[in-house]
Design a protein around this motif. Structure first.
Motif, PDB file in Angstrom:
ATOM      1  N   LEU A  51       0.888  -1.316   0.067  1.00 50.45           N
ATOM      2  CA  LEU A  51       0.036  -0.044   0.110  1.00 50.45           C
ATOM      3  C   LEU A  51       0.740   1.353   0.094  1.00 50.45           C
ATOM      4  CD1 LEU A  51      -2.626  -1.163   2.769  1.00 50.45           C
ATOM      5  CD2 LEU A  51      -2.847  -0.865   0.079  1.00 50.45           C
ATOM      6  N   LEU A  52       1.978   1.259   0.611  1.00 46.87           N
ATOM      7  CA  LEU A  52       2.847   2.431   0.720  1.00 46.87           C
ATOM      8  C   LEU A  52       3.544   2.499  -0.573  1.00 46.87           C
ATOM      9  CD1 LEU A  52       4.202   4.554   2.312  1.00 46.87           C
ATOM     10  CD2 LEU A  52       6.151   2.871   2.760  1.00 46.87           C
ATOM     11  N   GLY A  53       3.722   1.467  -1.286  1.00 46.59           N
ATOM     12  CA  GLY A  53       4.491   1.852  -2.611  1.00 46.59           C
ATOM     13  C   GLY A  53       3.285   2.257  -3.691  1.00 46.59           C
ATOM     14  N   ILE A  54       2.295   1.468  -3.644  1.00 44.01           N
ATOM     15  CA  ILE A  54       1.119   2.108  -4.547  1.00 44.01           C
ATOM     16  C   ILE A  54       0.840   3.463  -4.105  1.00 44.01           C
ATOM     17  CG2 ILE A  54      -1.300   2.010  -5.042  1.00 44.01           C
ATOM     18  CD1 ILE A  54      -1.014  -1.009  -4.273  1.00 44.01           C
ATOM     19  N   GLY A  55       0.820   4.132  -2.997  1.00 44.25           N
ATOM     20  CA  GLY A  55       0.893   5.392  -2.584  1.00 44.25           C
ATOM     21  C   GLY A  55       1.685   6.316  -3.279  1.00 44.25           C
ATOM     22  N   MET A  56       2.974   5.921  -3.052  1.00 40.61           N
ATOM     23  CA  MET A  56       4.088   6.651  -3.527  1.00 40.61           C
ATOM     24  C   MET A  56       3.726   6.900  -4.948  1.00 40.61           C
ATOM     25  SD  MET A  56       7.160   5.213  -1.291  1.00 40.61           S
ATOM     26  CE  MET A  56       8.392   6.239  -2.488  1.00 40.61           C
ATOM     27  N   ILE A  57       3.551   5.616  -5.873  1.00 38.31           N
ATOM     28  CA  ILE A  57       3.316   5.852  -7.337  1.00 38.31           C
ATOM     29  C   ILE A  57       2.160   6.671  -7.739  1.00 38.31           C
ATOM     30  CG2 ILE A  57       2.945   4.389  -9.329  1.00 38.31           C
ATOM     31  CD1 ILE A  57       3.986   2.081  -7.935  1.00 38.31           C
ATOM     32  N   ILE A  58       1.321   6.681  -6.890  1.00 41.43           N
ATOM     33  CA  ILE A  58       0.174   7.726  -7.175  1.00 41.43           C
ATOM     34  C   ILE A  58       0.442   9.150  -6.906  1.00 41.43           C
ATOM     35  CG2 ILE A  58      -2.256   8.363  -6.450  1.00 41.43           C
ATOM     36  CD1 ILE A  58      -2.824   5.155  -5.983  1.00 41.43           C
ATOM     37  N   GLY A  59       1.070   9.287  -5.617  1.00 42.24           N
ATOM     38  CA  GLY A  59       1.568  10.602  -5.667  1.00 42.24           C
ATOM     39  C   GLY A  59       2.554  11.049  -6.713  1.00 42.24           C
ATOM     40  N   GLY A  60       3.519  10.369  -7.200  1.00 40.29           N
ATOM     41  CA  GLY A  60       4.526  10.685  -8.070  1.00 40.29           C
ATOM     42  C   GLY A  60       3.601  11.106  -9.486  1.00 40.29           C
ATOM     43  N   SER A  61       2.734  10.122  -9.704  1.00 39.90           N
ATOM     44  CA  SER A  61       1.992  10.675 -11.104  1.00 39.90           C
ATOM     45  C   SER A  61       1.264  11.774 -10.675  1.00 39.90           C
ATOM     46  CB  SER A  61       1.048   9.323 -11.310  1.00 39.90           C
ATOM     47  OG  SER A  61       1.767   8.045 -11.251  1.00 39.90           O
ATOM     48  N   VAL A  62       0.746  12.032  -9.892  1.00 41.79           N
ATOM     49  CA  VAL A  62       0.052  13.473  -9.816  1.00 41.79           C
ATOM     50  C   VAL A  62       0.839  14.349  -9.967  1.00 41.79           C
ATOM     51  CG1 VAL A  62      -1.420  15.114  -8.281  1.00 41.79           C
ATOM     52  CG2 VAL A  62      -1.845  12.376  -8.086  1.00 41.79           C
ATOM     53  N   MET A  63       2.086  14.403  -9.305  1.00 41.83           N
ATOM     54  CA  MET A  63       3.327  15.461  -9.390  1.00 41.83           C
ATOM     55  C   MET A  63       3.371  15.591 -10.794  1.00 41.83           C
ATOM     56  SD  MET A  63       5.262  14.891  -6.010  1.00 41.83           S
ATOM     57  CE  MET A  63       6.407  16.283  -6.489  1.00 41.83           C
ATOM     58  N   LEU A  64       3.741  14.384 -11.311  1.00 41.87           N
ATOM     59  CA  LEU A  64       4.146  14.449 -13.070  1.00 41.87           C
ATOM     60  C   LEU A  64       3.088  15.102 -13.717  1.00 41.87           C
ATOM     61  CD1 LEU A  64       6.399  13.544 -14.953  1.00 41.87           C
ATOM     62  CD2 LEU A  64       5.172  11.489 -15.212  1.00 41.87           C
ATOM     63  N   TYR A  65       2.036  14.658 -13.549  1.00 44.38           N
ATOM     64  CA  TYR A  65       0.979  15.216 -14.197  1.00 44.38           C
ATOM     65  C   TYR A  65       0.785  16.796 -14.279  1.00 44.38           C
ATOM     66  CZ  TYR A  65      -3.951  16.202 -16.249  1.00 44.38           C
ATOM     67  OH  TYR A  65      -4.792  16.838 -16.818  1.00 44.38           O
ATOM     68  N   ALA A  66       0.949  17.325 -13.143  1.00 40.46           N
ATOM     69  CA  ALA A  66       0.964  18.829 -12.593  1.00 40.46           C
ATOM     70  C   ALA A  66       1.814  19.546 -13.337  1.00 40.46           C
ATOM     71  CB  ALA A  66       1.007  19.055 -11.124  1.00 40.46           C
ATOM     72  N   MET A  67       3.225  18.845 -13.613  1.00 41.00           N
ATOM     73  CA  MET A  67       4.536  19.458 -13.964  1.00 41.00           C
ATOM     74  C   MET A  67       4.250  19.327 -15.586  1.00 41.00           C
ATOM     75  SD  MET A  67       8.272  18.175 -14.060  1.00 41.00           S
ATOM     76  CE  MET A  67       8.322  17.913 -12.258  1.00 41.00           C
ATOM     77  N   VAL A  68       3.807  18.388 -16.164  1.00 39.39           N
ATOM     78  CA  VAL A  68       3.402  18.473 -17.646  1.00 39.39           C
ATOM     79  C   VAL A  68       2.468  19.522 -18.072  1.00 39.39           C
ATOM     80  CG1 VAL A  68       2.499  17.184 -19.615  1.00 39.39           C
ATOM     81  CG2 VAL A  68       4.225  16.042 -17.982  1.00 39.39           C
ATOM     82  N   GLN A  69       1.463  19.813 -16.965  1.00 40.40           N
ATOM     83  CA  GLN A  69       0.295  20.450 -17.129  1.00 40.40           C
ATOM     84  C   GLN A  69       0.770  22.040 -17.464  1.00 40.40           C
ATOM     85  OE1 GLN A  69      -2.717  19.324 -18.225  1.00 40.40           O
ATOM     86  NE2 GLN A  69      -3.726  21.366 -18.644  1.00 40.40           N
ATOM     87  N   GLN A  70       1.770  22.142 -16.496  1.00 39.63           N
ATOM     88  CA  GLN A  70       2.364  23.671 -16.163  1.00 39.63           C
ATOM     89  C   GLN A  70       3.032  23.792 -17.308  1.00 39.63           C
ATOM     90  OE1 GLN A  70       4.666  24.057 -12.674  1.00 39.63           O
ATOM     91  NE2 GLN A  70       4.915  26.315 -13.012  1.00 39.63           N
ATOM     92  N   ILE A  71       3.991  23.167 -17.971  1.00 37.79           N
ATOM     93  CA  ILE A  71       4.789  23.216 -19.146  1.00 37.79           C
ATOM     94  C   ILE A  71       4.057  23.369 -20.421  1.00 37.79           C
ATOM     95  CG2 ILE A  71       6.284  21.759 -20.750  1.00 37.79           C
ATOM     96  CD1 ILE A  71       7.537  20.377 -18.314  1.00 37.79           C
ATOM     97  N   GLY A  72       2.719  22.700 -20.565  1.00 36.71           N
ATOM     98  CA  GLY A  72       1.825  22.942 -21.809  1.00 36.71           C
ATOM     99  C   GLY A  72       1.312  24.439 -21.555  1.00 36.71           C
TER     100      GLY A  72
END
Length: 396
Positions: A8-29
């Protein structure tokens, strides 16, 4: 239970990293949206906005600018499409990782339940079991613990692989963002450069239109510091044309207060054509004179060579006496002396001989008729004396 917490901890880390990555890409766009062309092109000065007689095709410039804007919009759309595709692939990878984690968790729970059931069964049979049976139960328990450890190691290795993949994806996204920023900076620099070039071209065209020759001839009074070269540059015409229009030499100095004529555009074109034709005629004449001089020099050299060879071939058996080449028959001695002076200046030995018909001018003498004939050919081909009527005669 420890495995479930780690999963569960690994899944939470993956989901958090994905959210940060999506926000970064959205900001770049959002930062890569094309800026309006009016923000990249400096506002023209009032002098540049005023209508000027230009030769630049404004419609062509607008069409080129529109095509550039379309190309920029297409590139931005392509970049957004690639970013969206990257996000889709990232979401699919996250969903797949989550499904694998759930399956492994369920498998671990099933294995734990089976191990617990096996442990209860072995406890119930402890009192009646023999020593070999006890040993077998202990071996089964050790094997179960070994399988559990292997499963935990596999889960940890999978989590580490997923973490490394997330790091690589973040690096790729950062590299893509940097390339987008670099491309945008380059595009803005190119747009500014094009705008500056267009402004310089417009200014140059305005200056050319201002300084071009007038539509009709005009009078001009010479001021202090004026000269033909300066005025020719001022009205954008060759100095030879300006001088020819005023019947002057290009090197003539103008006087203060002198009135001269500034020719019109048509006159400039006509005078330029005439000047070019005259220059071409002078060049053709010079080339013809050079060719004629070269031909005469070649003929003279050949005649001199023949004369030298003829002198070597003269023998004692040739006609006795000396021979000369008569080049003229003058009316009086004064005329004969003048002609003799001309031939002497050309390097010939000359004598005069009075006769009943006039005064002969004779070049020579030469020993032998062959040499005299060669001397005659040389004289007839020599441009310095300009004669073609020389002929051989017996001297004595």
């Amino acid at each position: 239970m420890n495995f479930s917490r780690q999963a569960l901890l690994g899944i939470g880390m993956i989901i958090g990293g994905s959210v940060m990555l999506y926000a970064m890409v959205q900001q770049i766009g959002d930062s890569n949206e094309p800026q309006p062309a009016s923000a990249m092109v400096d506002k023209l000065s009032p002098e540049q906005e005023s209508p000027q007689p230009l030769t630049t095709d404004i419609e062509t410039e607008k069409r080129i600018l529109a095509e550039k804007q379309k190309e920029r919009a297409a590139r931005v759309a392509e970049q957004e499409k690639r970013a969206q595709q990257f996000l889709t692939e990232q979401e699919a990878a996250e969903a797949e990782a989550l499904a694998k984690a759930r399956a492994e968790s369920q498998q671990y729970m099933a294995s734990s339940a089976a191990a617990a059931e096996e442990s209860d069964k072995s406890d119930a049979e402890k009192n009646d079991a023999t020593t070999p049976i006890k040993k077998t139960s202990v071996a089964v328990s050790a094997e179960s613990e070994t399988n559990t450890g292997n499963q935990q190691k596999a889960a940890q290795a999978q989590q580490e692989a997923q973490r490394q993949a997330a790091i690589k994806e973040q690096a790729a996204a950062k590299k893509l963002a940097d390339s987008k920023k670099e491309a945008e900076a380059k595009r803005q620099a190119d747009a500014k450069k094009q705008a500056d070039a267009a402004a310089e071209k417009k200014q140059a065209a305005a200056e050319a239109a201002k300084n071009e020759p007038p539509k009709s001839p005009s009078d001009y009074q010479v001021k202090r510091g004026d000269g033909l070269i300066k005025l020719a540059r001022q009205y954008n015409m060759p100095v030879e044309v300006l001088a020819q229009a005023n019947d002057l030499s290009p090197s003539t100095s103008l006087q203060l207060g002198q009135n001269i004529t500034i020719p019109s555009r048509k006159q400039v074109e006509r005078l330029a054509r005439e000047a070019a034709a005259a220059e071409q005629a002078r060049e053709d004449k010079r080339q013809k004179e050079e060719a004629l001089a070269k031909k005469s020099a070649d003929a003279k050299r050949e005649a001199q060579q023949k004369l030298s060879e003829a002198r070597k071939e003269v023998k004692e058996t040739d006609a006795k006496g000396s021979f000369g080449v008569q080049v003229a028959l003058a009316n009086d001695q004064a005329k004969a002396d003048e002609l003799a002076k001309k031939f002497k200046s050309a390097g010939y030995q000359v004598k005069t001989s009075p006769t009943s018909r006039g005064v002969r001018v004779i070049v020579g003498p030469e020993r032998g008729k062959v040499a005299a004939l060669a001397l005659k050919d040389k004289i007839n081909s020599d441009p310095k004396v300009s004669t073609t009527s020389a002929w051989v005669l017996y001297w004595r």
